[in-house]
Design an enzyme around this catalytic site. Structure first.
Site, mmCIF file in Angstrom:
data_model
loop_
_atom_site.group_PDB
_atom_site.id
_atom_site.type_symbol
_atom_site.label_atom_id
_atom_site.label_comp_id
_atom_site.label_asym_id
_atom_site.label_seq_id
_atom_site.Cartn_x
_atom_site.Cartn_y
_atom_site.Cartn_z
ATOM 1 N N GLY A 163 2.297 -11.212 10.162
ATOM 2 C CA GLY A 163 3.069 -11.186 11.577
ATOM 3 C C GLY A 163 3.407 -12.527 12.429
ATOM 4 C CD GLU B 167 4.897 0.361 12.810
ATOM 5 O OE1 GLU B 167 4.247 -0.096 13.232
ATOM 6 O OE2 GLU B 167 6.013 0.211 13.386
ATOM 7 N N GLY C 155 2.958 -5.011 7.386
ATOM 8 C CA GLY C 155 1.854 -5.929 7.181
ATOM 9 C C GLY C 155 0.157 -6.260 8.057
ATOM 10 C CB SER C 156 -1.770 -9.266 7.156
ATOM 11 O OG SER C 156 -0.963 -9.925 6.969
ATOM 12 C CG ASN D 22 -0.204 -0.289 2.701
ATOM 13 O OD1 ASN D 22 0.527 -0.648 2.558
ATOM 14 N ND2 ASN D 22 -1.227 0.146 3.306
ATOM 15 C CB CYS E 126 -1.433 -0.320 8.504
ATOM 16 S SG CYS E 126 -0.611 1.117 8.463
ATOM 17 C CD GLU F 231 9.230 0.737 11.524
ATOM 18 O OE1 GLU F 231 10.602 1.056 11.385
ATOM 19 O OE2 GLU F 231 9.138 -0.916 11.069
HETATM 20 P P1 NAD Z 1 0.984 -9.127 3.914
HETATM 21 O O1 NAD Z 1 1.247 -9.483 5.297
HETATM 22 O O2 NAD Z 1 -0.055 -9.845 3.197
HETATM 23 O O3 NAD Z 1 2.129 -8.500 3.442
HETATM 24 C C1 NAD Z 1 3.059 -7.803 3.201
HETATM 25 C C2 NAD Z 1 4.331 -8.868 2.572
HETATM 26 O O4 NAD Z 1 4.652 -9.272 3.616
HETATM 27 C C3 NAD Z 1 4.935 -8.621 1.735
HETATM 28 O O5 NAD Z 1 5.904 -8.094 1.071
HETATM 29 C C4 NAD Z 1 4.872 -10.193 1.571
HETATM 30 O O6 NAD Z 1 5.629 -10.784 0.036
HETATM 31 C C5 NAD Z 1 5.611 -10.664 3.136
HETATM 32 N N1 NAD Z 1 4.997 -12.315 3.233
HETATM 33 C C6 NAD Z 1 4.388 -12.884 3.483
HETATM 34 N N2 NAD Z 1 4.250 -13.884 3.883
HETATM 35 C C7 NAD Z 1 5.777 -13.969 4.405
HETATM 36 C C8 NAD Z 1 6.025 -14.884 5.107
HETATM 37 N N3 NAD Z 1 5.515 -15.969 5.395
HETATM 38 N N4 NAD Z 1 6.969 -14.802 5.443
HETATM 39 C C9 NAD Z 1 7.845 -12.844 5.372
HETATM 40 N N5 NAD Z 1 7.513 -12.603 4.129
HETATM 41 C C10 NAD Z 1 6.277 -12.795 3.859
HETATM 42 O O7 NAD Z 1 0.434 -7.717 3.393
HETATM 43 P P2 NAD Z 1 -0.292 -6.869 2.879
HETATM 44 O O8 NAD Z 1 -1.410 -7.699 2.225
HETATM 45 O O9 NAD Z 1 0.609 -7.098 1.587
HETATM 46 O O10 NAD Z 1 -0.659 -5.437 2.598
HETATM 47 C C11 NAD Z 1 -1.745 -5.244 4.246
HETATM 48 C C12 NAD Z 1 -1.615 -5.312 5.697
HETATM 49 O O11 NAD Z 1 -0.528 -4.683 5.937
HETATM 50 C C13 NAD Z 1 -2.708 -4.288 6.171
HETATM 51 O O12 NAD Z 1 -3.358 -5.736 7.135
HETATM 52 C C14 NAD Z 1 -2.376 -3.127 6.813
HETATM 53 O O13 NAD Z 1 -3.079 -3.124 7.332
HETATM 54 C C15 NAD Z 1 -0.583 -3.760 7.061
HETATM 55 N N6 NAD Z 1 -0.125 -2.622 6.929
HETATM 56 C C16 NAD Z 1 0.355 -2.083 8.007
HETATM 57 C C17 NAD Z 1 1.176 -1.021 8.270
HETATM 58 C C18 NAD Z 1 1.362 -0.621 9.045
HETATM 59 O O14 NAD Z 1 2.338 0.147 9.403
HETATM 60 N N7 NAD Z 1 0.884 -1.062 10.853
HETATM 61 C C19 NAD Z 1 1.773 -0.513 6.981
HETATM 62 C C20 NAD Z 1 1.300 -0.857 5.565
HETATM 63 C C21 NAD Z 1 0.399 -1.766 6.179
#
Ligand code: NAD
Length: 498
Positions: A250, A267, A245-246, A169, A301, A478
Site C-alpha cells: 500500500g 484497504e 493488500g498489505s 484471500n 483482513c 468501500e
Molecule cells: P500484497 O500487498 O502482497 O498483494 C496485493 C495485491 O497487490 C496483489 O494483486 C499483488 O499482485 C499486488 N501488488 C504487489 N506489489 C505491487 C505493486 N508494487 N504495485 C501494485 N500492485 C502490487 O498482499 P497479499 O499478500 O496478496 O494480501 C494480503 C494482505 O492484504 C494482508 O495484509 C491483508 O490484511 C490485506 N487485505 C486487506 C483487505 C481489506 O479490505 N482491508 C482485504 C483483503 C486483504
C-alpha cells in the site's frame, strides 16, 4: 449440493481442475494473450499442485487495458442513462448467480477456501452488483441555496478510469466490491487480481461482457504485482486506484500514485480485537470468536485475530474455545471440512515462523502450532487452528498481522484496560464486542479506534455498510453509498440568473 455442482466437484477432484478456465487477459471485450507471450502457473493450495496457466502481463498489457478503458469512457457507456446502467448491473448479478457453481469451484481450487465459503463469496458478489444496480439512478447531487439571484448545484461525475488491485484471500468478492460501484458511478475499470488467484476476476469480466457491458468498460490484466500491478498504479491514464493488500505494498502504491496525483483508497491489513466482557452470552461469543479467526483459515483482513477477554472468564472461555478448535477437521476446500489450507507454502512458513518464535519466547501455545498436510491425501499447505494464550501487549504475535489461523489472547481487568489493549496496535480496521450491557457495548464502540465495530455478531453487516480502516489499516471506504461517492468527482455549477 445440486447435481451441477456435484459434477463440477467430481471433475475437479478427478482431474485437479475444471474445463474452460480462463487463461488470458480480458481487454476490450475479449480474451487476449500477454503481449510478450508470458505465462504463469496458479496452484491449488489444497494439493500444492499447479493446475492451470495464465497470462503473465506487464506494462504493455496494462497500457492496452488502460487505453481500452479510456476509449470506453468516451463511447456509449458515457451516455447510457443511469437507469439503464442499473439494469445492466442487475443482469451481471443474474449471470453471477447463474454461474455460481463454476465460480465457486474455480475459487476453491485457486484460493484453497472451503466450497461453502466460496459459494457465500459468489452470492455476496451478486448481491454487491444488485445493491449498486439499485443505486445508479439515486446517486444525485445537491442544490445549494444562494438566494434568488443565483442557481448552484453539484453533479456527480465518474472519476474516470479506475484501477483495482486485488488480493488473493477474497478474489471474487474484492473484485466485485470495487468493480460494481465503479461501474455504477459510470467509471471504467482495469483490474489486476493477485497472481495467486487470477481466475474469478477474469470470469467476472467475461460475465460482465455477456450481460451487455460495452467492450473496454471492464478489463482484467493478470500477472505479478511487480510487473503488472506496479505498471497499473503508475499509469498516467488512471484516475482512481482502489488497492486492497498489505501495508508495505500500500505504501508503494501511494508513492506510485503521487507523481500523477492519482486519488486512491487503501484497504490494508488489520490486527482486529474481539473484546469479550464477563457478562456476555458465552455461546454467542464462542461462535463469534471461532468464526472471526478460523474462517478462511484466518486469511481475512478483518479477522478477529486478538481475543481481548475479561480475566474472570478467561480460563473457562479459552478451554471451550480450545476444544472447539481441536474438533475442527482440516481438508481440501472441495470436501468442505472445518478449515481449508492457507494460500501458499511461503505463507504457511511465515505463519509457522510466528508461532515457533512465540514458543521460543515461552508463550503458552494452547493448541495447534504445527504445519501439516491434508490428513486424507498427505498433500497441500495446511496450518491448524492455533491459540497463543495470555500475551503481553507488545508481543510480536499481538502487534503483527499473521494472516493465518492463529489467535492471540490478551487479558483485561476493567473496561479502560480493554480499550487500551484494543487500541494497542498500529492497525484500526474493525473490532468485535461481546457483552449484554448496552452501555458498555456503545462505550467500546465509541472508544475503539477502528473503521467498523461489530456488536454481538462478528462480521455483522452487508454490502450496504461502509467498510475500511483507520491508521495503518488504510483510508477511504468501500461498500455502501460511500463507495459510490469515492468513484465520483463532484462538479459544482454556480450561475447568476438575475
Ligand atoms: P500484497 O500487498 O502482497 O498483494 C496485493 C495485491 O497487490 C496483489 O494483486 C499483488 O499482485 C499486488 N501488488 C504487489 N506489489 C505491487 C505493486 N508494487 N504495485 C501494485 N500492485 C502490487 O498482499 P497479499 O499478500 O496478496 O494480501 C494480503 C494482505 O492484504 C494482508 O495484509 C491483508 O490484511 C490485506 N487485505 C486487506 C483487505 C481489506 O479490505 N482491508 C482485504 C483483503 C486483504
Amino acid at each position: 449440493m445440486n447435481a451441477g455442482l456435484q459434477a463440477l466437484v467430481r471433475e475437479a477432484q478427478a482431474t485437479g481442475r475444471i474445463a474452460g478456465l480462463p487463461g488470458q487477459h480480458f481487454i476490450d471485450g475479449r480474451f487476449v494473450p500477454a503481449a510478450r507471450g508470458g505465462r504463469m502457473e496458479t496452484f491449488d493450495p489444497g494439493t500444492g499442485e499447479a493446475f492451470v496457466t495464465f497470462a503473465a502481463g506487464d506494462a504493455d498489457d496494462v497500457d492496452a487495458a488502460v487505453r481500452a478503458a479510456q476509449a470506453a469512457l468516451r463511447g456509449p457507456w458515457r451516455s447510457m442513462a443511469p437507469g439503464d446502467r442499473g439494469r445492466l448491473l442487475w443482469r451481471i448479478a443474474e449471470r453471477i448467480r447463474a454461474s455460481a457453481d463454476r465460480l465457486a469451484v474455480a475459487e476453491t481450487l485457486d484460493s484453497g477456501k472451503r466450497l461453502s465459503e466460496a459459494l457465500g463469496d459468489v452470492a455476496g458478489a451478486a448481491a454487491t452488483f444488485e445493491y449498486y444496480a439499485g443505486a445508479c439512478d439515486k446517486h444525485q447531487g445537491d442544490s445549494i441555496p444562494l438566494g434568488t439571484g443565483h442557481l448552484a448545484f453539484t453533479l456527480n461525475e465518474p472519476a474516470g478510469v479506475t484501477a483495482h488491485i486485488i488480493p488473493w484471500n477474497y478474489p471474487l468478492s474484492t473484485a466485485a466490491r470495487g468493480i460494481a460501484p465503479a461501474l455504477a458511478a459510470g467509471c471504467t475499470v482495469v483490474a489486476k487480481p493477485a497472481e495467486q488467484t487470477p481466475l474469478t476476476a477474469l470470469m467476472l469480466a467475461e460475465l460482465c461482457a455477456q450481460a451487455g457491458l460495452p467492450a473496454g468498460v471492464c478489463n482484467v490484466v493478470t500477472g505479478t504485482g511487480a510487473a503488472a500491478g506496479a505498471a497499473l498504479v503508475r499509469h498516467p491514464g488512471v484516475q482512481h486506484i482502489s488497492f486492497t493488500g498489505s501495508v508495505a505494498t500500500g505504501i508503494d502504491v501511494m508513492q506510485a500514485a503521487a507523481p500523477h496525483v492519482t486519488r486512491l483508497v487503501l484497504e490494508l491489513g488489520g490486527k482486529s480485537p474481539v473484546v469479550v466482557l464477563a457478562d456476555c452470552d458465552i455461546e454467542q461469543a464462542l461462535e463469534g470468536v471461532l468464526g472471526a479467526i478460523y474462517e478462511n483459515a484466518g486469511q481475512i483482513c478483518s479477522a478477529g485475530s486478538r481475543l481481548v477477554i475479561a480475566r474472570e472468564i478467561h480460563e473457562v472461555f479459552v478451554d471451550r474455545l480450545q476444544a472447539r478448535a481441536e474438533a475442527m477437521q482440516l481438508g481440501h476446500g472441495l470436501r468442505d471440512c472445518g478449515m481449508g489450507p492457507v494460500s501458499s507454502l511461503a505463507h504457511r512458513d511465515r505463519i509457522a515462523g510466528y508461532v515457533s518464535r512465540a514458543r521460543a519466547r515461552g508463550v503458552r501455545v494452547r493448541t495447534g502450532g504445527q504445519a501439516c498436510a491434508d490428513p486424507q491425501t498427505g498433500r497441500g499447505w495446511f496450518y491448524p487452528p492455533t491459540i497463543l494464550d495470555d500475551l503481553p501487549a507488545l508481543d510480536e504475535a499481538v502487534q503483527d498481522e499473521i494472516f493465518g489461523p492463529v489467535l492471540a489472547v490478551q487479558l483485561f481487568d476493567d473496561l479502560a484496560q480493554a480499550v487500551a489493549l484494543a487500541n494497542g496496535t498500529a492497525y484500526g480496521l474493525v473490532a468485535g464486542v461481546y457483552t449484554r450491557s448496552f452501555a458498555a457495548a456503545h462505550q467500546l464502540a465509541r472508544d475503539i479506534d477502528a473503521g467498523q465495530i461489530f456488536i454481538n455478531e462478528y462480521f455483522a453487516g452487508s454490502i450496504a455498510v461502509p467498510f475500511g480502516g483507520n491508521r495503518r489499516s488504510g483510508f477511504g471506504r468501500e461498500k455502501g453509498m460511500e463507495a459510490l461517492r469515492s468513484y465520483s468527482r463532484i462538479k459544482s455549477v454556480a450561475a447568476r440568473i438575475s
